[in-house]
Design an enzyme around this catalytic site. Structure first.
Site, short mmCIF file in Angstrom:
data_model
loop_
_atom_site.label_atom_id
_atom_site.label_comp_id
_atom_site.label_asym_id
_atom_site.label_seq_id
_atom_site.Cartn_x
_atom_site.Cartn_y
_atom_site.Cartn_z
N CYS A 202 5.00 42.01 10.99
CA CYS A 202 5.27 41.17 12.31
C CYS A 202 4.86 40.52 13.48
CB CYS A 202 6.48 42.18 12.62
SG CYS A 202 6.82 42.86 13.63
N SER B 252 5.62 53.63 14.86
CA SER B 252 4.66 53.16 14.11
C SER B 252 3.55 52.56 15.00
CB SER B 252 4.82 52.97 12.68
OG SER B 252 4.02 52.11 12.02
N ASN B 253 4.34 51.15 15.38
CA ASN B 253 3.15 50.57 15.81
C ASN B 253 2.35 50.86 17.23
OD1 ASN B 253 4.61 48.45 19.25
ND2 ASN B 253 5.89 49.94 17.47
N GLU C 78 12.19 52.42 7.47
CA GLU C 78 11.66 51.03 7.28
C GLU C 78 11.25 51.01 5.78
OE1 GLU C 78 8.69 47.54 7.93
OE2 GLU C 78 9.20 48.29 9.63
N HIS D 210 11.96 53.78 17.58
CA HIS D 210 11.91 54.41 18.22
C HIS D 210 11.05 54.89 18.86
CE1 HIS D 210 11.59 55.29 13.07
NE2 HIS D 210 11.87 55.24 13.76
#
Length: 422
Positions: free
Chosen positions: A308, A337-338, A240, A155
């Site tokens: 993760c 997202s992260n 995901e 992304h």
């Protein structure tokens, strides 16, 4: 050196198209003196926010000195910068363009000054992203273009654009892929239904799913096979999450908040397991899991955290810079997202934070008065984008860069067999 600006008559190096605002990469004086303009990308972004079409190039200036000018057609200033004065300049041939050029230069001149950049470490690409990007690059090198990729490989708009230039074709669904073509599954993973469709179509599949996402898929199947209801903590619509939900669709439910967890109803409250999306905020996920545990005392989870290592490390690094910064900039795309979690985390530390795709997105009112800027990047953002931000800020005045490292990453994931070198 002063930060004055001045208006006069103008010349540009190279033709200046009507309706276009040219932002200076370099100011060139008649006696051959060149002044670099590292903040050009910032000025360009501001001009575009005013609706201008822009290009970049060299602008001809007046007499060198504290009042470097792009006369008549535009506006310019000198600001104190590391190693000497740096230019901020823009020009146009039409009245609206000149007004935009002046506004953009004035806005960034007002934001000029010395500052400190607190650089979070780790930042930028993680091992899973590096692996996924390399898979597409190798597929293109070995098989030639086009190579189709289901969804964005990671992304980040810059990564996608660079791979598109090399011949990658990104598709939303498999019906856009010709029969028998090479297809790469993105790092976010896919459901078994997508794999089955690819097999039926005879597609030559290369799987770039991050191994840590594959771990979650394996756990979903294992928990469902033992008769549990599988509660997936994650964000609806994320690729995901869609892939993980597809592993055991009849036995998996999605929960996003503690409130949803507290009112969840399942067939057998004694047989409930949970999994999480790998890119969530650690502290917020703990709140959801705590609510699930209160609701289902016999709740079981994975043997090790699903979030993760790279997500956790980048969040820890943001905490290390957040409270010491006046502003935190997070380099990453809006669908990452992260990266979004890093912005939210900095804000929970009490520091204003902004997500930027690249340096063009930085706004002068954000950095005006910000003597210390925290800087990081999501796991899918290329490292060079961070360097570009630092270079651009250095065009506004002297910059002192201090890196705060909270962990050192040595993880490496092997490539899938189809793209390994012979």
């Amino acid at each position: 050196m002063s930060t004055t600006s001045h208006t006069d008559t103008a010349h540009t190096c190279g033709p200046l198209d009507p309706g276009t605002v040219r932002v200076a990469d370099t100011l060139l004086h008649g006696d051959g003196i060149r002044i670099a303009c590292p903040a050009a990308v910032l000025v360009e972004g501001e001009a575009r926010r005013h609706g201008a079409i822009t290009d970049r190039g060299t602008l001809m200036a007046g007499t060198p000195g504290p009042e470097a000018v792009t006369p008549g057609t535009g506006h310019a200033a000198l600001v104190p910068a590391t190693g000497g004065g740096a230019g901020i300049a823009a020009a146009a041939t039409d009245e609206h363009g000149r007004a935009v050029a002046r506004a953009a230069v004035d806005a960034w001149t007002a934001a000029a000054g010395p500052r400190t950049v607190l650089l979070a470490a780790p930042r930028s690409f993680c091992a899973g992203v590096e692996r996924a990007v390399e898979i597409v690059e190798r597929a293109l090198a070995q098989r030639g273009a086009p190579v189709h990729v289901r969804k964005q490989i990671v992304h980040n708009s810059h990564v996608v654009a660079e791979l598109e230039e090399r011949g990658a074709v990104f598709v939303d669904e498999l019906d856009a892929v010709p029969d028998g073509a090479t297809l790469v599954f993105s790092a976010h993973g896919v459901s078994p239904a997508v794999r089955e469709e690819a097999d039926r179509r005879g597609l030559d599949v290369i799987d770039a799913t991050c191994p840590l996402v594959t771990k979650v898929h394996t756990e979903a199947r294992r928990f469902a096979d033992r008769g549990d209801t599988v509660v997936l903590v994650g964000h609806a619509g994320h690729e995901e999450v869609e892939g993980t939900l597809g592993e055991a669709p009849g036995r998996t439910v999605l929960v996003e908040t503690p409130e949803e967890a507290a009112r969840l109803e399942v067939q057998d409250p004694d047989r409930v397991s949970y999994l999480t999306q790998t890119t969530l905020a650690v502290d917020e996920t703990e709140e959801v899991v705590d609510a699930l545990r209160a609701r289902f005392p016999k709740l079981r989870g994975p043997g090790s955290d699903d979030i993760c290592y790279a997500t956790t490390n980048r969040q820890d690094a943001v905490r290390a810079i957040g409270e010491s910064s006046d502003l935190v900039l997070v380099v990453g795309s809006a669908n990452s997202s992260n990266s979004l979690r890093l912005v939210e985390l900095a804000e929970r530390c009490g520091t204003p934070a902004r997500l930027i795709d690249d340096a063009r997105d930085i706004r002068p009112d954000w950095v005006r008065g910000a003597g210390t800027i925290g800087l990081t990047a999501g796991a899918s953002a290329p490292p060079h984008l961070v360097e570009e931000v630092i270079d651009a800020l250095a065009g506004l005045g002297p910059v002192t860069v201090t890196e705060r490292e909270t962990a050192r990453e040595t993880v490496h994931f092997s490539l899938p067999v189809p793209v390994r070198s012979p």
